[in-house]
Scaffold this motif. Structure first.
Motif, PDB file in Angstrom:
ATOM      1  N   THR A  33     -23.420 -43.529  20.322  1.00 48.11           N
ATOM      2  CA  THR A  33     -21.967 -43.367  20.267  1.00 48.11           C
ATOM      3  C   THR A  33     -21.294 -44.728  20.187  1.00 48.11           C
ATOM      4  OG1 THR A  33     -21.608 -43.450  22.669  1.00 48.11           O
ATOM      5  CG2 THR A  33     -22.147 -41.297  21.692  1.00 48.11           C
ATOM      6  N   ALA A  34     -20.061 -44.730  19.732  1.00 54.46           N
ATOM      7  CA  ALA A  34     -19.298 -45.971  19.618  1.00 54.46           C
ATOM      8  C   ALA A  34     -19.064 -46.596  20.983  1.00 54.46           C
ATOM      9  CB  ALA A  34     -17.969 -45.694  18.918  1.00 54.46           C
ATOM     10  N   LEU A  35     -18.715 -45.764  21.967  1.00 53.91           N
ATOM     11  CA  LEU A  35     -18.409 -46.290  23.295  1.00 53.91           C
ATOM     12  C   LEU A  35     -19.632 -46.901  23.967  1.00 53.91           C
ATOM     13  CD1 LEU A  35     -15.934 -43.567  24.638  1.00 53.91           C
ATOM     14  CD2 LEU A  35     -15.414 -45.827  23.700  1.00 53.91           C
ATOM     15  N   ASP A  36     -20.785 -46.229  23.851  1.00 51.14           N
ATOM     16  CA  ASP A  36     -22.011 -46.812  24.403  1.00 51.14           C
ATOM     17  C   ASP A  36     -22.372 -48.104  23.668  1.00 51.14           C
ATOM     18  OD1 ASP A  36     -22.350 -44.885  26.315  1.00 51.14           O
ATOM     19  OD2 ASP A  36     -23.828 -43.720  25.185  1.00 51.14           O
ATOM     20  N   GLY A  37     -22.230 -48.087  22.360  1.00 53.67           N
ATOM     21  CA  GLY A  37     -22.537 -49.275  21.583  1.00 53.67           C
ATOM     22  C   GLY A  37     -21.623 -50.435  21.911  1.00 53.67           C
ATOM     23  N   LEU A  38     -20.340 -50.139  22.058  1.00 53.57           N
ATOM     24  CA  LEU A  38     -19.371 -51.189  22.368  1.00 53.57           C
ATOM     25  C   LEU A  38     -19.626 -51.777  23.750  1.00 53.57           C
ATOM     26  CD1 LEU A  38     -16.958 -52.760  21.379  1.00 53.57           C
ATOM     27  CD2 LEU A  38     -15.479 -50.913  22.194  1.00 53.57           C
ATOM     28  N   ARG A  39     -19.983 -50.921  24.694  1.00 45.97           N
ATOM     29  CA  ARG A  39     -20.300 -51.409  26.041  1.00 45.97           C
ATOM     30  C   ARG A  39     -21.493 -52.358  25.992  1.00 45.97           C
ATOM     31  NH1 ARG A  39     -24.107 -49.831  29.287  1.00 45.97           N
ATOM     32  NH2 ARG A  39     -24.466 -47.917  28.084  1.00 45.97           N
ATOM     33  N   LEU A  40     -22.557 -51.950  25.304  1.00 43.65           N
ATOM     34  CA  LEU A  40     -23.737 -52.802  25.189  1.00 43.65           C
ATOM     35  C   LEU A  40     -23.419 -54.088  24.431  1.00 43.65           C
ATOM     36  CD1 LEU A  40     -26.404 -50.068  24.365  1.00 43.65           C
ATOM     37  CD2 LEU A  40     -26.352 -51.481  26.424  1.00 43.65           C
ATOM     38  N   ALA A  41     -22.607 -53.968  23.382  1.00 46.96           N
ATOM     39  CA  ALA A  41     -22.294 -55.130  22.539  1.00 46.96           C
ATOM     40  C   ALA A  41     -21.525 -56.194  23.302  1.00 46.96           C
ATOM     41  CB  ALA A  41     -21.494 -54.684  21.321  1.00 46.96           C
ATOM     42  N   THR A  42     -20.688 -55.780  24.230  1.00 45.70           N
ATOM     43  CA  THR A  42     -19.837 -56.735  24.940  1.00 45.70           C
ATOM     44  C   THR A  42     -20.400 -57.177  26.292  1.00 45.70           C
ATOM     45  OG1 THR A  42     -18.536 -54.878  25.822  1.00 45.70           O
ATOM     46  CG2 THR A  42     -17.731 -55.949  23.818  1.00 45.70           C
ATOM     47  N   GLU A  43     -21.308 -56.371  26.861  1.00 41.56           N
ATOM     48  CA  GLU A  43     -21.853 -56.711  28.175  1.00 41.56           C
ATOM     49  C   GLU A  43     -23.150 -57.504  28.086  1.00 41.56           C
ATOM     50  OE1 GLU A  43     -22.300 -53.140  30.425  1.00 41.56           O
ATOM     51  OE2 GLU A  43     -20.130 -52.842  30.698  1.00 41.56           O
ATOM     52  N   GLN A  44     -23.833 -57.438  26.948  1.00 40.24           N
ATOM     53  CA  GLN A  44     -25.099 -58.147  26.790  1.00 40.24           C
ATOM     54  C   GLN A  44     -25.051 -59.056  25.566  1.00 40.24           C
ATOM     55  OE1 GLN A  44     -28.643 -55.671  27.122  1.00 40.24           O
ATOM     56  NE2 GLN A  44     -27.505 -54.078  28.211  1.00 40.24           N
ATOM     57  N   SER A  45     -26.043 -59.928  25.464  1.00 35.40           N
ATOM     58  CA  SER A  45     -26.126 -60.852  24.328  1.00 35.40           C
ATOM     59  C   SER A  45     -27.109 -60.317  23.302  1.00 35.40           C
ATOM     60  CB  SER A  45     -26.581 -62.238  24.807  1.00 35.40           C
ATOM     61  OG  SER A  45     -25.632 -62.802  25.686  1.00 35.40           O
ATOM     62  N   TRP A  46     -26.712 -60.399  22.023  1.00 36.20           N
ATOM     63  CA  TRP A  46     -27.528 -59.886  20.934  1.00 36.20           C
ATOM     64  C   TRP A  46     -27.615 -60.912  19.816  1.00 36.20           C
ATOM     65  CZ3 TRP A  46     -29.730 -55.432  22.388  1.00 36.20           C
ATOM     66  CH2 TRP A  46     -29.092 -54.696  23.396  1.00 36.20           C
ATOM     67  N   ASP A  47     -28.781 -61.004  19.222  1.00 28.19           N
ATOM     68  CA  ASP A  47     -28.933 -61.879  18.062  1.00 28.19           C
ATOM     69  C   ASP A  47     -28.331 -61.248  16.817  1.00 28.19           C
ATOM     70  OD1 ASP A  47     -30.624 -64.094  19.201  1.00 28.19           O
ATOM     71  OD2 ASP A  47     -31.902 -62.377  19.662  1.00 28.19           O
ATOM     72  N   LEU A  48     -28.300 -59.900  16.793  1.00 27.68           N
ATOM     73  CA  LEU A  48     -27.768 -59.191  15.642  1.00 27.68           C
ATOM     74  C   LEU A  48     -27.382 -57.772  16.059  1.00 27.68           C
ATOM     75  CD1 LEU A  48     -27.311 -59.214  12.514  1.00 27.68           C
ATOM     76  CD2 LEU A  48     -29.639 -58.299  12.298  1.00 27.68           C
ATOM     77  N   ILE A  49     -26.286 -57.268  15.474  1.00 29.23           N
ATOM     78  CA  ILE A  49     -25.866 -55.890  15.699  1.00 29.23           C
ATOM     79  C   ILE A  49     -25.810 -55.171  14.362  1.00 29.23           C
ATOM     80  CG2 ILE A  49     -23.981 -54.376  16.455  1.00 29.23           C
ATOM     81  CD1 ILE A  49     -23.236 -56.455  18.535  1.00 29.23           C
ATOM     82  N   LEU A  50     -26.423 -53.986  14.300  1.00 32.33           N
ATOM     83  CA  LEU A  50     -26.325 -53.111  13.134  1.00 32.33           C
ATOM     84  C   LEU A  50     -25.352 -51.996  13.504  1.00 32.33           C
ATOM     85  CD1 LEU A  50     -30.127 -52.826  12.242  1.00 32.33           C
ATOM     86  CD2 LEU A  50     -28.473 -54.521  11.460  1.00 32.33           C
ATOM     87  N   LEU A  51     -24.308 -51.823  12.705  1.00 35.07           N
ATOM     88  CA  LEU A  51     -23.211 -50.934  13.079  1.00 35.07           C
ATOM     89  C   LEU A  51     -22.904 -49.920  11.985  1.00 35.07           C
ATOM     90  CD1 LEU A  51     -20.758 -50.157  14.889  1.00 35.07           C
ATOM     91  CD2 LEU A  51     -19.486 -51.991  13.718  1.00 35.07           C
ATOM     92  N   ASP A  52     -22.994 -48.635  12.344  1.00 31.07           N
ATOM     93  CA  ASP A  52     -22.588 -47.559  11.443  1.00 31.07           C
ATOM     94  C   ASP A  52     -21.061 -47.424  11.504  1.00 31.07           C
ATOM     95  OD1 ASP A  52     -22.616 -45.338   9.780  1.00 31.07           O
ATOM     96  OD2 ASP A  52     -23.045 -43.941  11.407  1.00 31.07           O
ATOM     97  N   LEU A  53     -20.450 -47.010  10.404  1.00 35.84           N
ATOM     98  CA  LEU A  53     -18.993 -46.847  10.392  1.00 35.84           C
ATOM     99  C   LEU A  53     -18.548 -45.447  10.805  1.00 35.84           C
ATOM    100  CD1 LEU A  53     -17.749 -48.744   7.195  1.00 35.84           C
ATOM    101  CD2 LEU A  53     -17.799 -49.530   9.574  1.00 35.84           C
ATOM    102  N   LEU A  55     -18.912 -42.845  13.214  1.00 36.92           N
ATOM    103  CA  LEU A  55     -19.383 -42.495  14.547  1.00 36.92           C
ATOM    104  C   LEU A  55     -18.550 -41.346  15.102  1.00 36.92           C
ATOM    105  CD1 LEU A  55     -19.811 -46.160  15.767  1.00 36.92           C
ATOM    106  CD2 LEU A  55     -21.660 -44.560  15.260  1.00 36.92           C
ATOM    107  N   PRO A  56     -19.101 -40.545  16.011  1.00 34.83           N
ATOM    108  CA  PRO A  56     -18.413 -39.327  16.439  1.00 34.83           C
ATOM    109  C   PRO A  56     -17.199 -39.533  17.335  1.00 34.83           C
ATOM    110  CG  PRO A  56     -20.446 -39.630  17.673  1.00 34.83           C
ATOM    111  CD  PRO A  56     -20.449 -40.671  16.593  1.00 34.83           C
ATOM    112  N   ASP A  57     -17.168 -40.612  18.106  1.00 37.12           N
ATOM    113  CA  ASP A  57     -16.115 -40.758  19.099  1.00 37.12           C
ATOM    114  C   ASP A  57     -15.091 -41.840  18.779  1.00 37.12           C
ATOM    115  OD1 ASP A  57     -18.259 -42.497  19.355  1.00 37.12           O
ATOM    116  OD2 ASP A  57     -18.003 -42.770  21.498  1.00 37.12           O
ATOM    117  N   LEU A  58     -15.421 -42.743  17.872  1.00 35.87           N
ATOM    118  CA  LEU A  58     -14.528 -43.855  17.528  1.00 35.87           C
ATOM    119  C   LEU A  58     -15.001 -44.427  16.205  1.00 35.87           C
ATOM    120  CD1 LEU A  58     -12.150 -45.466  18.913  1.00 35.87           C
ATOM    121  CD2 LEU A  58     -13.879 -47.108  19.678  1.00 35.87           C
TER     122      LEU A  58
END
Length: 220
Positions: A33-53, A55-58
């Motif tokens: 989900t967008a919300l779970d992804g956004l939480r992970l994206a902002t709370e942890q460090s990532w070398d790369l993010i793959l993002l679908d456009l 999404l069911p919730d946002l």
């Protein structure tokens, strides 16, 4: 080993991405989900993010905006079945490093991920990128050279950012057309060369090298 986050509501896509990239030695975390992804994206460090456009919730665009607002230097590859050229250009202008249409081939996924991970990076902080006496303030969208602040147009900012993301690495005209202008074809003009020429007038001629018949590279 790179840490990669895949935000996609399709379980099959997440499983494919995980299998392909973990076989290449990376660690992949999925978010449905967008919300779970956004939480992970902002709370942890990532070398790369793959993002679908889609999404069911946002919307994925909203997620991209939030990621760029919190972490402007975060590399993001957009994955989407939307092949509209305006959408591609919009995502690139919002800060995405690349736009990959679905369905995609495994080799193309590997190549694009490798290109994002292996490009020689500059010194990156949440606020900007520093390479060889150049500092790009991502939030203010200004370039600082030896305490001299240079204002950039939107397109110049995107062009400088792409070159500073991969200092010393040759960026072909085709890559720059795709990444900065959102074009997957050569319109038959010298739009890239004109933009580089204008940028050199502001930066000086010693910072960007021309690779004849190929493209440009930031001198390191």
């Amino acid at each position: 080993m790179a840490r990669i986050l895949c935000i996609d509501d399709e379980a099959g896509v997440r499983q494919l991405v995980r299998r392909v990239l973990e076989n290449a030695g990376h660690h992949v975390t999925g978010a449905a989900t967008a919300l779970d992804g956004l939480r992970l994206a902002t709370e942890q460090s990532w070398d790369l993010i793959l993002l679908d456009l889609m999404l069911p919730d946002l919307s994925g665009v909203s997620v991209l905006n939030a990621i760029m607002e919190n972490r402007p230097a975060q590399p993001v590859i957009v994955l989407s079945a939307i092949e509209d050229s305006d959408m591609k250009a919009d995502c690139i202008e919002r800060g995405a490093a690349d736009y990959m249409p679905k369905p995609f081939a495994v080799r193309e996924l590997q190549a694009r991920v490798r290109a994002r991970l292996e490009g020689a990076p500059g010194v990156v902080s949440p606020a900007g990128i520093r390479v060889r006496g150049l500092y790009l303030d991502i939030q203010r969208r200004e370039l600082v050279i030896d305490d001299r602040t240079i204002e950039l147009t939107q397109r110049e900012f995107m062009l400088v950012r792409r070159l500073m993301d991969r200092p010393g690495v040759v960026c072909s005209r085709e890559d720059l057309l795709h990444e900065v202008w959102g074009m997957d074809f050569d319109p038959g003009s010298n739009v890239v060369d004109v933009a580089v020429r204008r940028l050199r007038l502001k930066l000086g001629t010693s910072h960007i090298e021309t690779i004849r018949n190929v493209g440009y590279a930031l001198v390191v």
